[in-house]
Structure formats: C-alpha cells, structure tokens
Design an enzyme around this catalytic site. Structure first.
Site, PDB file in Angstrom:
ATOM      1  N   THR A   1      36.547  76.949  60.633  1.00  0.00           N
ATOM      2  CA  THR A   1      36.350  75.504  60.444  1.00  0.00           C
ATOM      3  C   THR A   1      37.701  74.798  60.439  1.00  0.00           C
ATOM      4  O   THR A   1      37.794  73.618  60.739  1.00  0.00           O
ATOM      5  CB  THR A   1      35.599  75.219  59.125  1.00  0.00           C
ATOM      6  OG1 THR A   1      36.178  76.020  58.091  1.00  0.00           O
ATOM      7  CG2 THR A   1      34.132  75.527  59.239  1.00  0.00           C
TER       8      THR A   1
ATOM      9  N   LYS B   1      42.465  87.950  61.662  1.00  0.00           N
ATOM     10  CA  LYS B   1      42.907  86.595  62.036  1.00  0.00           C
ATOM     11  C   LYS B   1      44.256  86.646  62.767  1.00  0.00           C
ATOM     12  O   LYS B   1      44.686  85.669  63.359  1.00  0.00           O
ATOM     13  CB  LYS B   1      42.997  85.704  60.802  1.00  0.00           C
ATOM     14  CG  LYS B   1      41.627  85.477  60.140  1.00  0.00           C
ATOM     15  CD  LYS B   1      41.756  84.638  58.874  1.00  0.00           C
ATOM     16  CE  LYS B   1      40.461  84.562  58.075  1.00  0.00           C
ATOM     17  NZ  LYS B   1      39.523  83.539  58.559  1.00  0.00           N
TER      18      LYS B   1
ATOM     19  N   LYS C   1      39.191  71.105  61.892  1.00  0.00           N
ATOM     20  CA  LYS C   1      39.996  70.138  61.126  1.00  0.00           C
ATOM     21  C   LYS C   1      41.271  69.794  61.891  1.00  0.00           C
ATOM     22  O   LYS C   1      41.685  68.634  61.940  1.00  0.00           O
ATOM     23  CB  LYS C   1      40.321  70.710  59.735  1.00  0.00           C
ATOM     24  CG  LYS C   1      39.060  70.889  58.887  1.00  0.00           C
ATOM     25  CD  LYS C   1      39.284  71.810  57.686  1.00  0.00           C
ATOM     26  CE  LYS C   1      37.940  72.270  57.124  1.00  0.00           C
ATOM     27  NZ  LYS C   1      38.056  73.359  56.146  1.00  0.00           N
TER      28      LYS C   1
ATOM     29  N   LYS D   1      45.168  79.645  57.035  1.00  0.00           N
ATOM     30  CA  LYS D   1      43.869  80.263  56.738  1.00  0.00           C
ATOM     31  C   LYS D   1      44.144  81.486  55.881  1.00  0.00           C
ATOM     32  O   LYS D   1      45.311  81.857  55.706  1.00  0.00           O
ATOM     33  CB  LYS D   1      43.171  80.670  58.040  1.00  0.00           C
ATOM     34  CG  LYS D   1      44.096  81.446  59.018  1.00  0.00           C
ATOM     35  CD  LYS D   1      43.402  81.799  60.325  1.00  0.00           C
ATOM     36  CE  LYS D   1      43.418  80.704  61.355  1.00  0.00           C
ATOM     37  NZ  LYS D   1      42.112  80.228  61.698  1.00  0.00           N
ATOM     38  N   ARG D   2      43.073  82.135  55.353  1.00  0.00           N
ATOM     39  CA  ARG D   2      43.307  83.365  54.625  1.00  0.00           C
ATOM     40  C   ARG D   2      44.075  84.346  55.510  1.00  0.00           C
ATOM     41  O   ARG D   2      43.928  84.333  56.733  1.00  0.00           O
ATOM     42  CB  ARG D   2      41.959  83.972  54.187  1.00  0.00           C
ATOM     43  CG  ARG D   2      41.265  83.258  53.048  1.00  0.00           C
ATOM     44  CD  ARG D   2      42.077  83.256  51.782  1.00  0.00           C
ATOM     45  NE  ARG D   2      42.064  84.580  51.156  1.00  0.00           N
ATOM     46  CZ  ARG D   2      41.463  84.870  50.012  1.00  0.00           C
ATOM     47  NH1 ARG D   2      40.815  83.937  49.326  1.00  0.00           N
ATOM     48  NH2 ARG D   2      41.506  86.091  49.502  1.00  0.00           N
TER      49      ARG D   2
ATOM     50  N   HIS E   1      27.486  84.760  57.498  1.00  0.00           N
ATOM     51  CA  HIS E   1      28.838  84.273  57.810  1.00  0.00           C
ATOM     52  C   HIS E   1      29.774  85.362  58.303  1.00  0.00           C
ATOM     53  O   HIS E   1      30.966  85.111  58.463  1.00  0.00           O
ATOM     54  CB  HIS E   1      29.480  83.649  56.567  1.00  0.00           C
ATOM     55  CG  HIS E   1      28.797  82.427  56.065  1.00  0.00           C
ATOM     56  ND1 HIS E   1      29.212  81.155  56.391  1.00  0.00           N
ATOM     57  CD2 HIS E   1      27.722  82.284  55.266  1.00  0.00           C
ATOM     58  CE1 HIS E   1      28.427  80.279  55.794  1.00  0.00           C
ATOM     59  NE2 HIS E   1      27.509  80.937  55.102  1.00  0.00           N
TER      60      HIS E   1
HETATM   61  C1  F58 Z   1      33.819  82.468  56.567  1.00  0.00           C
HETATM   62  N1  F58 Z   1      33.524  83.488  55.607  1.00  0.00           N
HETATM   63  C2  F58 Z   1      33.981  83.024  57.971  1.00  0.00           C
HETATM   64  N2  F58 Z   1      33.652  84.393  53.511  1.00  0.00           N
HETATM   65  O1  F58 Z   1      34.973  84.048  57.981  1.00  0.00           O
HETATM   66  C3  F58 Z   1      34.393  81.879  58.881  1.00  0.00           C
HETATM   67  O2  F58 Z   1      34.465  82.328  60.215  1.00  0.00           O
HETATM   68  C4  F58 Z   1      33.350  80.762  58.767  1.00  0.00           C
HETATM   69  O3  F58 Z   1      33.791  79.636  59.468  1.00  0.00           O
HETATM   70  C5  F58 Z   1      33.121  80.362  57.319  1.00  0.00           C
HETATM   71  O4  F58 Z   1      32.774  81.499  56.558  1.00  0.00           O
HETATM   72  C6  F58 Z   1      32.025  79.345  57.166  1.00  0.00           C
HETATM   73  O5  F58 Z   1      30.886  79.751  57.846  1.00  0.00           O
HETATM   74  C7  F58 Z   1      34.047  83.413  54.377  1.00  0.00           C
HETATM   75  O6  F58 Z   1      34.784  82.513  54.041  1.00  0.00           O
HETATM   76  C8  F58 Z   1      34.052  84.524  52.241  1.00  0.00           C
HETATM   77  O7  F58 Z   1      34.970  83.875  51.784  1.00  0.00           O
HETATM   78  C9  F58 Z   1      33.278  85.523  51.387  1.00  0.00           C
HETATM   79  C10 F58 Z   1      33.604  85.373  49.939  1.00  0.00           C
HETATM   80  C11 F58 Z   1      32.889  86.415  49.097  1.00  0.00           C
HETATM   81  C12 F58 Z   1      33.173  87.795  49.547  1.00  0.00           C
HETATM   82  C13 F58 Z   1      32.869  87.968  50.998  1.00  0.00           C
HETATM   83  C14 F58 Z   1      33.537  86.929  51.883  1.00  0.00           C
END
Ligand code: F58
Length: 837
Positions: A661, A559, A665, A553-554, A362
């Site tokens: 994602t 971003k 949405k 988003k975060r 990811h």
């Molecule tokens: C997200 N990663 C990607 N990681 O940033 C986003 O582009 C993608 O759409 C999504 O995954 C789904 O594939 C993400 O959310 C985390 O939250 C991890 C949590 C644990 C630590 C490392 C990052």
C-alpha cells in the site's frame, strides 16, 4: 437535549473558549503553566466534544433505522495521530488555527505533540485504519473491533548502525481520544475442560468449565468521516482481572497471589507481537486472538438482543470481516455462543455463522500461515477444539461424497494438518466458515486460488473474489501534503478528496509548462522540509535538488532492501573507479522496522547504515550519492516521507508481496515507481501507463519455475563481474572496519541460497535504474510523468475498495446521518484541500 455552543460550536470564538475551559476544568491548568502536552490535550478534548456529537447522532440513527452493520475484526490498527484528521474532517482547520493562535499557540506545534497508537505491525494494520476512515466517509454503518495493547509496536532507535527497540509507552500521558465503557464488560473463559449432559428436553448440551476467567472492557475511539454526519467507532478491548483483588486469597494473607492474578489477567493485552510475517505459536498470542473474538461477538450479540432481534437472523444484521486469520477463531466461537449459550441447533447456527463471516487473506508466505498445535489449542480452548473437529467431520464428509476415494484431497483440505505433528489450520477454518474469501490485489487473489487455497477453489469457486487494497486520500494526500493538495484543488476543485477518480482532470495539465513548474516547486519544497528533518534527526545533510529515492516499509528479505543496497554499492564502486562517471545526484532513503528476532532483517539495517557511513564520508562520491536510514518509521513519520519522494522502490520478489500500500501512497504524491510485477504494482502500472513505470525483474511464474529447477545463485555470479565485485566488497570487511564476519551470513545467504532471487534480478534492476537516471536528467519529462501518475491513481482510494466490499461481500448500504450544524455557516468559511492545514 441540546448541547451548548461551548461544547460543539465551530466558530473561532467557540473553539477558543472551549480550549481554555478544557485546559482549566479538565486539566487544572492556566495557559502560562501548561506544558505543550497539556495544550495539545486540551485542544484534543475540545475537538473530541465536536466529534462525539456526530458519534451520538450516528448511533441513534443506526438504531432507529435498524441498520445492517459491518463489523471489521482486526488484531491490529494503525490509525496515526487523530487530531489533524478530525480537524480536516470537521472542516475547521482554519478556525482551530486562528483560535489557538489568538492564545499564543501554534496549531502545527500542538498537532506535532500527539503520540500515535502503534497498535499494528505494518500494512495490515494500516489497511484496517484506512478502511475505518473510508467506511465513515462513505457513510457505511460500521464498527471496528480490536485490542488495546498497552505497549504497541516498539519505537526504533539506531545505535552504532544497529536497530535498538524501545518500549512504546503511548499511554503514558493518557489518551484523550478514547472513552472507557466499564459497563461494557464481557467474561472470557480460558482453559479447563468440557462436560457433556442431556438437558430437560433430552438435548445433548456441552458445558465449558474454564480454569480461568478474565474480563474484557471496551474502550471506544470515535472515527469521523470526511465532512459527513457519520462517526463510527473503533472499539478496543482491554483485559482485566474479574475482580481486581482475589479476596479469598487476600483473606488468607496471600496478598501477592491476589495481585499476581490481576497481573496475569492483564497480560493478555499487554503487548503487540512485533512480527510482521513469521508466526510464532505462542500461547499468549492465541489468548489474545480468542479474547478479541469473544469480546467482540458477545458485544454484537448483546446489541442484537437489546434491539429485540432473533438470533437466527444474526447474519442479516451483521457482516463480519476477518482481517486475516488472526480473528478466525470467531467461526468456532460464534458456533459455541449460538449452540452452547443460546441453545440454537447446530445446522441453524452453522448457516448463521457462514453467512456472517467473510475472510481476507494478506499473505502467501508459508511462514505466515497460521497453524496452532492441537495440544496447545485444546488446552486453552477445549470446547473450541471439539467444535473445530465437528465442523471438520461434517465438512470432510461433504468432500468425500464429492470426491470419492480421493484421500489425498481430504488430507489437504482438512482443518487439521496431520503431516508431522497435529495442527489446526486457521486459514482452512476461515475459508470453511465464511461465505466470501478475498485476496488484496488481482495477482495475489489469482495466486491464492492457484496455490494455498487451490483445493478450496475447486470445491467452491464462487466463494473467491478479489478486492484490491486502497489508501485514504484524506490522510495520505490532503493531510500529508497540503501544498500539493492545494495545487490540485486550485485546478480541479476539491471533489477529489471524496471522489479520487476526479484526479483524472489533471491529465491535460501535464502538458502545461507553467503547471509543471508549480508542480516541481511543490515537490522541491517537500524535499527541503524533509532534508531539514533529516539533518535535525540524523545529522546528515542531503541535497534537496538530488533525486530522492525512497524505500520505506518493514525490513524483510522478500521486500529486498538488500537489492537496493547492491545497486547503491554498484554506483559507489563505479564512481570510485571512474570519478568522471555521469551519475545524477541521488539520495537513497530507507526507513522501516525489523522484527526483533529476525536476524537477517536486522543485519540488513546494519548493512544500510554501514553503507551510509562509508558513502556519506567519502570525498570521492560525496554530494553525488547519499544514503540515509530514517529511524522509527510509523504513520506520523511516514506522512513526511511520501510527499518528498521522486522515486518509489517496490522491488519485492514477484509473487511475495500480497498487495503493498506504500506503493499507492508514493504514487499518489507524485513519485514514479521502480518495481517488479508483484502485488498491486501490476495494477498501478496498468493504471498509470507502462511508460510511466520502471519495470524490471522476474515474473511470479518465472520465480516459481526457477524454484522448480532449483537454480544455483552462483551461476548468476559467475556471469556478472559487477555483481561479483559488489559481493566481494561486502565480504571483504570494507564496510565493517575490516571485520569480515559481520556481513558474512548475508553474503553467504545470497551466494549459496538466495531464497528471494536477489541475484537473478540484479542486472535488470541496475539497468532499470540507469533508465531512471536518464529520465531524471529531463526534468520536464519527469514532471509530466509525475503529474500523469497522480492523475491516474483514482482507483487506489480505499473508498473504492470499501465500495467493492459493500457490493460484493457485505451487501451493506450507506446510511445518511443527518446533523444540524452548530453554526450553519462554519464550513463555508473553509475550502477543503485549499486550507486543509
Ligand atoms: C500485509 N501484511 C502484506 N501482515 O504484506 C501487504 O502486501 C499488504 O498490502 C497488506 O498486508 C495489506 O493487505 C501484513 O502487514 C502483518 O503485519 C501480520 C501481522 C501479524 C503477524 C503476521 C503478519
């Protein structure tokens, strides 16, 4: 055995009775004395009874028909509130509404009481939950394994413009959706050392002598599919002490040590790590990962053996998906369980292991690629370190045989990073131990093959594939936006809820002026509702007629929420200088959490709030631009935001957002996108048509090239007076009561370093926003594009993603679960989508 209608009936009368009985018999309350939360809990438990009927039938079917099952292994899930979703999926929204109404309650009010499980950080956790929904809705035999964190992601409050983290006590009033399974308890060893021996048959065996043992207990939550018999489960593990009291210590009067042991054991699932991208090499996090992996694999092995299946056929019955590297210890742990505990030989175990796992990546961000110091890894998991070394030895022998003398390649591929300190590379372990590896959007999968996994691609090109992410249309359209769902269903029927490609039938309606008017009315109503919520929660009034421009988003530098802010300030300064400037009214909305230790992200939140303070109060621009930071972004709050968006901001530095994602949405709810060629934006733009997407910015290739040339950000500034003015304005202290130090780190970072290429994209972004404003001035053209966007979003259903995983990764078939309805006519009284609420 048959269950009475009281527990499973779907008529209004059944539901009413059940609600009252549960309130009285389970919660010990009469309606007049019940709190809103009691009423919610009683309804949730009554609905859970109905859901469980499907759950029991589903399990029986899987066992009888010896199903091949998908096990989704994920350290994070963000399911959102369950009640509304289960009512929708059962097709009893209307009946439940009537039942509670006849008792003087309001269903929306009860639904609103539910506290969501915040067991994840962001996109990755929410994706896991969209996938659980699609697996059940597509009738795929599956189980989700995860961790039952006692404290999930923190709740966010904004005080004096800054983020404040509040502990998430989601379990404080109990959780009606989970069922504890105390009989499903597994031992988890930690630390200690290994002892090698030769057994009676002369075989080399290793025994792990742990320093500590804790146990994992299963908590199950049913995950029902949409209008199907299938109800899979999400099994979350909670850590406990093996004995709740260490009696030996207690006997000696050491009461505190006895209790201490219990506390230490329970620590493992106490709290979710709130970092969304940067990985911290914390021992407790490794403990969490191992705990998840060993409980889940022991559980699968138990089921496998109970059903009398041979262990060397494990991979034929289980397809295990690793959601990022967080559960990638599973590769070493399955080897340990098969070889050490069940006596399989290494080669057989290795074959089984590799055929069992597949791995989804990811992220390409270097700070998010997990690696564990060998010393820490070996101290907690001594046997696993030996297994990793053995896997590595065999693997590198293979590499050496294929690439004679290429030592540099061997070093790059090794599971152990030896370039300054020694680390276990978790992505390498996952790739070597899996039969398939995928990225989450086409661009991301390509970049993965060209960059971080380049050497693996050369070795095993057939291992790599792409599965573009998707989102569930049940939660993100049918539930989040009932008026739009109704409008769509009224025109094309409700088939889109299960088959999102059917939205295509809306295309001709883009040319229908009456339909466009209805479409605008639905959007306006959603904006009015959100405006009321914002006024209630933040005190800011916003104009529902203005363009609602959302970035939710975060908060992260890649971003680029700060690029959005630079645009807002550009408009602000323009309006201040020339009040006659034609700027269509816009409301800029932000939402998102910053990792508590991420200084720059927290500063960006302060910047947004500081800009809001200045802009919203300045009579010169008031009512033309407004800025709002909506606190505490989570699944529940998000469901109010997507329907109200006109414009969706997807402006990450090209090559950095794996997929995204939220972009899906928003578009599914009729927002137009302004975005870079990053992640799934590329595919969304292709699908909706380039004329319906506001594109700007450097491409991923150009970003890489700029990096290689080590371009200076100040060069951009020198050539751009407006950009200079905005940066000077922030640096001047005008946003901080004259304090020039507050935002200095942010401005300096942009001027002298700009790692995410904000400045080189500034001009293109501002010009693209001018095109957005121009288009917004033509409401008919805008609405047409909004309708066409929705009509072409079919591909971004998580159902499509899951079908691709089933066909190309898991080789799993759907299996119908037959269910005799309690009231055969119950479902026919409700039109899905039309009366979904
Ligand atoms: C997200 N990663 C990607 N990681 O940033 C986003 O582009 C993608 O759409 C999504 O995954 C789904 O594939 C993400 O959310 C985390 O939250 C991890 C949590 C644990 C630590 C490392 C990052």
């Amino acid at each position: 055995m048959t269950l009475g209608d009281l527990r499973t009936g779907l008529t209004v009368a059944d539901l009413k009775q059940s609600f009252l009985d549960t309130l009285f018999c389970t919660l010990g309350r009469v309606p007049s004395a019940a709190t809103p939360h009691d009423l919610y809990t009683a309804l949730a438990l009554a609905i859970r009874d109905r859901v469980l009927k499907h759950g029991v039938q589903t399990l029986e079917t899987y066992h009888e028909r010896d199903a091949r099952v998908v096990a989704y292994l994920s350290a994070e899930y963000l399911p959102g509130p369950h009640l509304a979703n289960n009512l929708l999926n059962l097709g009893i929204w209307e009946q439940a509404r009537q039942a509670v109404e006849e008792l003087g309650c309001n269903l929306d009010f009860l639904v609103e009481q539910e506290e969501e499980p915040g067991l994840g950080n962001g996109g990755l956790g929410r994706l896991a939950s969209c996938f659980m929904d699609s697996l059940a809705s597509l009738e795929v035999p599956a189980v989700g394994y995860g961790l039952r964190y006692e404290f999930g992601i923190f709740d966010q409050a904004i005080r004096d413009g800054a983020q404040v983290e509040i502990t998430d006590k989601w379990l404080r009033y109990g959780n009606p959706w989970e069922i504890v399974r105390p009989e499903l308890t597994y031992e988890v060893k930690l630390g200690g050392h290994t002892e090698a021996e030769t057994d009676e048959q002369g075989r080399y065996r290793v025994r792990w002598v742990p320093a500590r043992v804790v146990q994992g207990i299963a908590y199950d939550t049913p995950i029902l599919g949409y209008r199907v018999g299938t109800c899979n489960r999400l099994r979350l593990w909670k850590a406990e002490a093996v004995e709740s009291f260490d009696f030996a210590a207690f006997d000696h009067g050491d009461y505190y040590r006895a209790v201490q042991d219990k506390l230490v054991s329970e620590n493992i699932t106490k709290v979710l790590y709130p970092n969304d991208e940067a990985i911290q090499g914390k021992n407790l996090r490794l403990e969490q990962q191992f705990f998840l992996v060993t409980c889940s694999l022991q559980d699968m092995l138990r089921v496998h053996q109970v059903l009398g299946r041979p262990l060397d056929k494990f991979h034929e019955k289980w397809a295990v998906q690793l959601n990022d590297t967080h559960p990638s210890l599973a590769v070493a742990e399955l080897m340990r369980l098969l070889v050490d505990e069940h006596g399989l030989d290494w080669d057989t175990a290795w074959h089984v292991t590799r055929q069992t796992f597949a791995y989804t990546n990811h992220t390409l961000l270097p700070e998010a690629l997990e690696k564990w110091p060998v010393s820490l890894f070996g101290a907690l998991l001594p046997r696993h370190l030996e297994i990793v070394y053995e896997i590595n030895r065999r693997f590198l022998d293979e590499v050496r045989a294929r690439f004679l003398g290429d030592d540099a390649r061997v070093a790059r591929l090794s599971l152990i990073d030896e370039g300054g300190g020694r680390y276990v590379r978790m992505a390498h372990l996952a790739v070597v131990g899996s039969h398939k590896v995928n990225g989450v959007a086409r661009l991301h999968s390509e970049l993965l093959k060209e960059t971080v996994l380049r050497d693996f691609t050369a070795l095993w090109p057939e291992k790599f594939c792409n599965v573009t992410n998707g989102v569930t249309p049940r939660r993100f359209l049918a539930l989040a936006n009932p008026p739009l769902a109704r409008l769509i269903t009224g025109q094309i029927g409700d088939g889109w809820i299960k088959n999102l490609d059917q939205l295509r039938d809306l295309e001709p309606l883009a040319d229908d002026a009456a339909f466009r008017l209805e479409w605008r009315e639905v959007k306006l109503a959603a904006k009015q509702q959100l405006a009321a919520r914002i006024a209630e929660r933040t005190g800011v009034t916003v104009d529902p007629a203005s363009l609602f421009d959302l970035q939710v988003k975060r908060i992260h530098e890649y971003k680029r929420q700060h690029l959005n802010v630079l645009h807002i300030l550009t408009l602000y300064l323009r309006l201040k200088r020339d009040p006659q400037t034609e700027v269509p009214a816009r409301t800029f909305l932000f939402a998102g959490k910053a990792a508590p230790g991420y200084f720059m992200a927290k500063l960006i939140i302060r910047l947004i709030n500081a800009v809001a303070q200045i802009v919203n109060c300045d009579p010169a621009v008031r009512d033309r631009i407004k800025v709002v930071f909506c606190p505490d972004f989570n699944v529940k709050n998000a469901q109010h935001l997507y329907p109200a968006a006109d414009l969706s901001e997807q402006i990450s530095t090209a090559g950095k957002e794996a997929s995204g994602t939220g972009n899906m949405k928003f578009a599914l709810n009729g927002a137009l996108t302004i975005g870079t060629l990053d992640g799934a934006n590329v595919e969304i733009r292709e699908a909706v048509g380039p004329e319906n997407f506001f594109l700007f910015g450097l491409t991923a290739a150009q970003v890489i090239e700029r990096q290689a040339r080590s371009c200076q950000p100040c060069e951009v500034c020198e050539q751009n007076a407006a950009l200079r003015e905005v940066l000077d304005f922030i640096a001047s202290g005008a946003l901080a009561d004259g304090d020039t130090s507050l935002f200095r780190p942010l401005v300096d970072n942009l001027r002298w370093c700009d790692p995410f290429h904000v400045l080189p994209d500034y001009q293109a972004y501002v010009e693209c926003q001018e095109q957005v404003s121009a288009r917004w001035r033509d409401p008919e053209a805008w609405t047409r594009q909004s309708i066409l966007t929705v009509a072409r979003m079919g591909r971004f259903s998580s159902d499509r993603s899951i079908r691709e995983y089933c066909d190309h990764v898991w080789q799993v078939q759907p299996m119908r679960v037959a269910l005799a309805p309690a009231n055969p006519d119950a479902d026919s009284t409700v039109q899905p989508g039309s009366s979904a609420r």
